[in-house]
Design a protein around this motif. Structure first.
Motif, PDB file in Angstrom:
ATOM      1  N   ALA A 139       0.834  -1.205   0.000  1.00 34.60           N
ATOM      2  CA  ALA A 139       0.000   0.000   0.000  1.00 34.60           C
ATOM      3  C   ALA A 139       0.869   1.256   0.000  1.00 34.60           C
ATOM      4  CB  ALA A 139      -0.919  -0.017   1.219  1.00 34.60           C
ATOM      5  N   PHE A 140       1.916   1.243   0.814  1.00 33.58           N
ATOM      6  CA  PHE A 140       2.799   2.417   0.869  1.00 33.58           C
ATOM      7  C   PHE A 140       3.474   2.664  -0.478  1.00 33.58           C
ATOM      8  CE2 PHE A 140       7.094   4.143   1.451  1.00 33.58           C
ATOM      9  CZ  PHE A 140       6.765   5.408   1.909  1.00 33.58           C
ATOM     10  N   ALA A 141       3.870   1.604  -1.182  1.00 27.12           N
ATOM     11  CA  ALA A 141       4.528   1.771  -2.484  1.00 27.12           C
ATOM     12  C   ALA A 141       3.633   2.531  -3.448  1.00 27.12           C
ATOM     13  CB  ALA A 141       4.896   0.408  -3.058  1.00 27.12           C
ATOM     14  N   ARG A 142       2.363   2.229  -3.446  1.00 28.99           N
ATOM     15  CA  ARG A 142       1.433   2.918  -4.349  1.00 28.99           C
ATOM     16  C   ARG A 142       1.178   4.346  -3.872  1.00 28.99           C
ATOM     17  NH1 ARG A 142      -3.294  -1.460  -4.739  1.00 28.99           N
ATOM     18  NH2 ARG A 142      -4.351   0.259  -5.836  1.00 28.99           N
ATOM     19  N   HIS A 200      -0.800  -0.607  11.002  1.00 25.80           N
ATOM     20  CA  HIS A 200      -0.711  -1.939  11.614  1.00 25.80           C
ATOM     21  C   HIS A 200      -1.799  -2.852  11.036  1.00 25.80           C
ATOM     22  CE1 HIS A 200       0.320  -4.949  14.578  1.00 25.80           C
ATOM     23  NE2 HIS A 200       1.251  -4.165  15.062  1.00 25.80           N
ATOM     24  N   PRO A 201      -1.651  -3.308   9.773  1.00 27.25           N
ATOM     25  CA  PRO A 201      -2.687  -4.114   9.121  1.00 27.25           C
ATOM     26  C   PRO A 201      -2.615  -5.594   9.504  1.00 27.25           C
ATOM     27  CG  PRO A 201      -0.918  -3.681   7.587  1.00 27.25           C
ATOM     28  CD  PRO A 201      -0.555  -2.964   8.851  1.00 27.25           C
ATOM     29  N   SER A 202      -2.899  -5.884  10.763  1.00 26.83           N
ATOM     30  CA  SER A 202      -2.793  -7.252  11.272  1.00 26.83           C
ATOM     31  C   SER A 202      -3.704  -8.212  10.509  1.00 26.83           C
ATOM     32  CB  SER A 202      -3.150  -7.287  12.750  1.00 26.83           C
ATOM     33  OG  SER A 202      -2.251  -6.494  13.500  1.00 26.83           O
ATOM     34  N   GLN A 203      -3.311  -9.489  10.492  1.00 28.77           N
ATOM     35  CA  GLN A 203      -4.065 -10.506   9.761  1.00 28.77           C
ATOM     36  C   GLN A 203      -3.913 -11.846  10.471  1.00 28.77           C
ATOM     37  OE1 GLN A 203      -1.971  -9.911   6.066  1.00 28.77           O
ATOM     38  NE2 GLN A 203      -0.404 -11.414   6.566  1.00 28.77           N
ATOM     39  N   ASP A 252      -6.237  -6.381   2.720  1.00 34.49           N
ATOM     40  CA  ASP A 252      -6.877  -5.503   1.728  1.00 34.49           C
ATOM     41  C   ASP A 252      -5.945  -4.329   1.416  1.00 34.49           C
ATOM     42  OD1 ASP A 252      -8.490  -3.974   0.138  1.00 34.49           O
ATOM     43  OD2 ASP A 252     -10.095  -3.716   1.612  1.00 34.49           O
ATOM     44  N   VAL A 253      -5.086  -4.509   0.426  1.00 38.16           N
ATOM     45  CA  VAL A 253      -4.134  -3.466   0.056  1.00 38.16           C
ATOM     46  C   VAL A 253      -4.864  -2.227  -0.447  1.00 38.16           C
ATOM     47  CG1 VAL A 253      -2.208  -2.866  -1.460  1.00 38.16           C
ATOM     48  CG2 VAL A 253      -2.339  -5.164  -0.472  1.00 38.16           C
ATOM     49  N   ASP A 254      -5.878  -2.433  -1.277  1.00 36.52           N
ATOM     50  CA  ASP A 254      -6.637  -1.299  -1.814  1.00 36.52           C
ATOM     51  C   ASP A 254      -7.306  -0.515  -0.691  1.00 36.52           C
ATOM     52  OD1 ASP A 254      -5.956  -1.958  -4.404  1.00 36.52           O
ATOM     53  OD2 ASP A 254      -7.794  -3.095  -4.778  1.00 36.52           O
ATOM     54  N   GLY A 255      -7.880  -1.229   0.289  1.00 38.94           N
ATOM     55  CA  GLY A 255      -8.555  -0.551   1.395  1.00 38.94           C
ATOM     56  C   GLY A 255      -7.589   0.262   2.229  1.00 38.94           C
ATOM     57  N   LEU A 256      -6.410  -0.295   2.506  1.00 39.86           N
ATOM     58  CA  LEU A 256      -5.402   0.439   3.276  1.00 39.86           C
ATOM     59  C   LEU A 256      -4.928   1.656   2.497  1.00 39.86           C
ATOM     60  CD1 LEU A 256      -3.550   0.763   5.710  1.00 39.86           C
ATOM     61  CD2 LEU A 256      -1.972  -0.884   4.646  1.00 39.86           C
ATOM     62  N   LEU A 257      -4.696   1.498   1.210  1.00 45.02           N
ATOM     63  CA  LEU A 257      -4.278   2.630   0.378  1.00 45.02           C
ATOM     64  C   LEU A 257      -5.347   3.719   0.370  1.00 45.02           C
ATOM     65  CD1 LEU A 257      -2.429   4.010  -1.677  1.00 45.02           C
ATOM     66  CD2 LEU A 257      -3.560   2.651  -3.467  1.00 45.02           C
TER      67      LEU A 257
END
Length: 308
Positions: A139-142, A200-203, A252-257
């Motif tokens: 997410a940070f890269a985008r 902190h996108p824990s899973q 969810d990369v899109d959601g975090l972004l």
């Protein structure tokens, strides 16, 4: 038997009135002793110690036995309580034992909304799968693609360090991502004060390893950092979604972004969330208050055992 004998002599010499076992897997290890010791015992659960252990035959059965044997059980979050109930723990035995944060060591600090896209994200944790570091980096890269002055600091160490190094290289983030290693409390506080957002996108992992409530997240919130995290474990019990931070689904990369972008475009929301995060810590996780609640559990144990 030798280990149990040493423990028994220690407790007798100290004239212990009760025993508090701080991790569930230690309670399982001490189960034969707990069944024989005549004083009351309470066991705390934190997250990974409630998960099954396939490499230890009979562990799950012994864990269930432990939950039936001890008079009271404590956990860091209601999400862990649900797991305990699934394992057969009587609900009346459960006591919530929040992490107490020394708030004076992580005071609120004023921050300025970053200009020119110079955002500083931070995550502090062990470098293990359940912390969602791969999701955070993608997410940070985008996010950073349009903001060359943004950066991401990861504090901590662990078995995924080499894999994460390779991911940083593959994403072209060598100049934007830094691994700070394990930090002292002072160094960690200074890192939080220099940052704008805690991630902190824990899973949950394949072996059902999950979070209770991450201590580092609570400390970051105490300093006034809004949180971008996930609907996972006990996190929603600490992060009021939409008020002190924003929560997305696991992996969810899109959601975090989207949440990164939202805070980057809404300075008033970013500022309000930081203040609310700090206020919530003072209301719900202040250390002295949690110590008093722990003492109440001890008193309840002693009174129920006929002690004083």
């Amino acid at each position: 038997r030798g280990e149990y004998g040493v423990l028994n002599r220690l407790l007798e010499r100290r004239q212990a009135d009760l025993m508090h076992v701080y991790f569930g897997h230690t309670g399982v290890h001490l189960l034969p002793f707990i069944k024989r010791w005549p004083r009351p015992v309470v066991v705390s659960f934190h997250g990974m110690d409630i998960m099954p252990r396939e490499d230890k035959p009979g562990y799950l059965e012994n864990l269930k036995d432990l939950l039936q044997t001890i008079p009271l059980v404590m956990a860091r979050s209601h999400s862990l309580k649900e797991r305990m109930l699934e394992l057969g723990c009587p609900e009346e035995k459960f006591r919530l034992n929040r992490t107490g944060i020394p708030l004076d060591n992580f005071p609120f600090t004023e921050r300025r909304f970053p200009t020119g896209g110079a955002w500083h994200f931070v995550q502090a944790c062990r470098l293990v799968e359940k912390k969602g570091l791969d999701v955070a980096l993608r997410a940070f890269a985008r996010f950073a693609a349009d903001r060359p002055d943004s950066r991401f600091t990861i504090a901590g160490d662990g078995p995924l360090r080499e894999r994460l190094d390779r991911q940083v290289t593959d994403l072209g983030l060598e100049e934007k991502v830094s691994f700070a290693g394990f930090l002292t409390e002072t160094e960690l506080r200074e890192l939080y004060h220099s940052a704008h957002i805690f991630v902190h996108p824990s899973q949950i992992t394949e072996d059902q390893n999950q979070e209770g409530i991450p201590n580092s997240m609570l400390e970051a919130m105490s300093t006034g950092l809004p949180v971008l995290a996930t609907h996972h474990g006990g996190i929603p019990e600490a992060v009021d979604d939409g008020r002190a931070g924003l929560l997305s689904a696991e992996r969810d990369v899109d959601g975090l972004l989207d949440h990164m972008e939202r805070l980057a475009h809404e300075p008033e929301l970013w500022e309000k969330m930081g203040r609310r995060a700090s206020d919530d810590m003072r209301e719900n996780f202040e250390q002295a208050a949690q110590v008093r609640k722990l003492e109440d559990v001890y008193r309840e144990l002693l009174e129920g055992h006929g002690g004083s």
